[in-house]
Write a protein that holds these residues in place. Structure first.
Motif, short mmCIF file in Angstrom:
data_model
loop_
_atom_site.label_atom_id
_atom_site.label_comp_id
_atom_site.label_asym_id
_atom_site.label_seq_id
_atom_site.Cartn_x
_atom_site.Cartn_y
_atom_site.Cartn_z
N ARG A 188 -0.85 -7.14 -5.34
CA ARG A 188 0.24 -6.66 -4.50
C ARG A 188 1.08 -7.83 -4.00
NH1 ARG A 188 1.38 -1.30 -1.98
NH2 ARG A 188 0.84 -0.21 -3.88
N GLN A 213 5.32 -2.53 -14.23
CA GLN A 213 5.21 -2.01 -12.87
C GLN A 213 4.39 -0.71 -12.85
OE1 GLN A 213 9.06 -1.48 -11.19
NE2 GLN A 213 8.33 -1.68 -9.09
N ALA A 214 4.71 0.18 -13.80
CA ALA A 214 4.00 1.46 -13.86
C ALA A 214 2.53 1.21 -14.21
CB ALA A 214 4.65 2.37 -14.90
N ARG A 263 0.80 0.08 -11.19
CA ARG A 263 0.66 1.11 -10.16
C ARG A 263 -0.46 2.08 -10.51
NH1 ARG A 263 6.09 3.67 -9.16
NH2 ARG A 263 6.39 1.96 -10.53
N GLU A 286 -3.82 0.33 -10.47
CA GLU A 286 -4.18 -0.01 -9.10
C GLU A 286 -4.87 1.18 -8.43
OE1 GLU A 286 -1.04 -0.19 -5.88
OE2 GLU A 286 -1.48 -2.32 -6.11
N ASN A 338 2.76 -5.00 1.91
CA ASN A 338 4.03 -4.54 1.35
C ASN A 338 5.24 -5.06 2.11
OD1 ASN A 338 3.33 -3.26 -0.89
ND2 ASN A 338 3.40 -1.19 -0.07
#
Lengths: 110, 267
Positions: free
Chosen positions: B92, B178-179, B182, B185, B266
């Motif tokens: 992250r 990115q996908a 995600r 994760e 974040n």
């Protein structure tokens, strides 16, 4: 961090020689031909007990029961035991995770 | 087995991404071709590092008694769960700057023609991924399988990772790094939760943790964790058809903590 916890684990394992598994009602279970025998085991309810498992088959087994919070891997020919917490009356499923089709059994607490 | 496969896939794809970034960067440099040998040397050293770690673990298993083995497994499962949590948070924090950080490290080494330094950068990047993989795999019990099936899972995982890497590099509307991060994760977080539930139950078996209410409910009519599908979901997510209250509390605490930590990183 992980080093520290490993060290701790090692230390615990050297100190703690399973005092928690002595002098309990004991039952035997044998694994052979993809089955766990006996497939129905009657035990007293409300007290801890021990199951001694012996793997007489020529492949590895894993005695597993999430309901009893147990998973125990045994190599061919190996012996070991699990200690089960006091059970309420009822039946509890177990099986061998490596031979799930043939090894379903239950523990009945009375 | 599904868990082990997933971990190998994810970690190898990540390691390939790291190596891919370094490779692409080297190709663009005037002196880059000299560095290629060191890049691949670094990859080999990283994999070697992980193998040494794996050998150490297997060696330990040889001389541990049955009870010590129980404690050792508890330790490994706990460490694997913590490692996953740490890794998700790390990605992250650094996922966005991963490329820049790596290239900066290389740039410095290239300017001083320090090829060994570069080899170390690569070895550590690859070694970190593969060493993590070894610990995870232990945590999800791959070592209990035969060598043949272990190698098979590793081979399939690497193949899947190569395909994924190739697809992601080509880019596309459906797939992006990115996908990929995600989705994996989320799966990793579920898996860490599953490992923690397992650790909590092992602690209860040692009598270190009271069950409080046991069980809180019986949802085996909805999803029975002693069927093979239910069992797979149980291992991957920590689901239990007959959970004890303390396990339930541990599980909820974990998700709350992770949610809080993720929100902090974040910002």
């Amino acid at each position: 961090m992980s080093h520290l916890s490993l060290m701790l684990v090692m230390l615990c394992s050297l100190l703690g020689q399973a005092a928690w598994a002595e002098a309990l009602p004991t039952f035997k279970m044998i694994a052979r031909n993809g089955k766990l025998e006996p497939s129905t085991l009657s035990v007293p309810a409300g007290q801890r007990f021990k199951i001694e498992i012996e793997n007489q088959s020529n492949s590895a087994i894993e005695f597993e029961s999430l309901q009893l919070r147990q998973e125990k891997v045994l190599a061919p020919g190996a012996k070991s035991f699990v200690v089960i917490h006091p059970l309420k009356p009822g039946s509890y499923k177990f099986f061998d995770e490596y031979h799930p089709a043939t090894s379903q059994g239950q523990i009945v607490a009375k | 087995m599904g868990n082990a496969l997933f971990i190998i896939w994810r970690e190898s794809a990540e390691a390939m991404l790291v190596v891919g970034i370094l490779y692409a960067w080297l190709k663009r440099q005037p002196d880059g071709h000299k560095g290629m040998r060191y890049l691949w040397g670094g990859v080999a050293a990283g994999v070697g590092l992980a193998l040494v770690l794996a050998a150490l673990m297997l060696g330990m298993m040889q001389w541990l008694s049955a009870d010590s083995m129980e404690y050792f497994q508890l330790g490994m499962v706990t460490v694997a769960a913590l490692l996953i949590m740490q890794m998700v948070l790390w990605m992250r924090r650094h996922g966005r700057t991963l490329k820049r950080d790596l290239e900066q490290g290389l740039q410095q080494n290239l300017e001083t023609a320090n090829w060994w330094g570069m080899l170390t950068v690569v070895a550590l990047a690859v070694g970190r991924e593969s060493a993590e993989t070894v610990v995870f795999l232990y945590g999800v019990g791959l070592e209990q399988q035969s060598l043949a099936s272990t190698l098979q899972v590793i081979a399939i995982g690497l193949l899947l990772a190569s395909v994924t890497f190739w697809l992601l590099q080509k880019g596309g509307r459906w797939l992006s790094w990115q996908a990929f991060f995600r989705v994996s994760e989320l799966l990793l977080l579920l898996l860490a939760g599953g490992l923690l539930v397992n650790a909590a139950e092992k602690m209860m078996n040692f009598g270190w943790l009271p069950p409080l209410i046991d069980p809180v409910w019986d949802s085996s009519a909805l999803l029975d964790d002693s069927t093979s599908a239910g069992n797979f979901i149980a291992t991957l997510t920590g689901y239990r058809a007959h959970p004890a209250l303390s396990v339930l509390l541990a599980y909820l605490t974990y998700w709350l903590a992770m949610w809080g930590l993720m929100r902090r990183t974040n910002r």
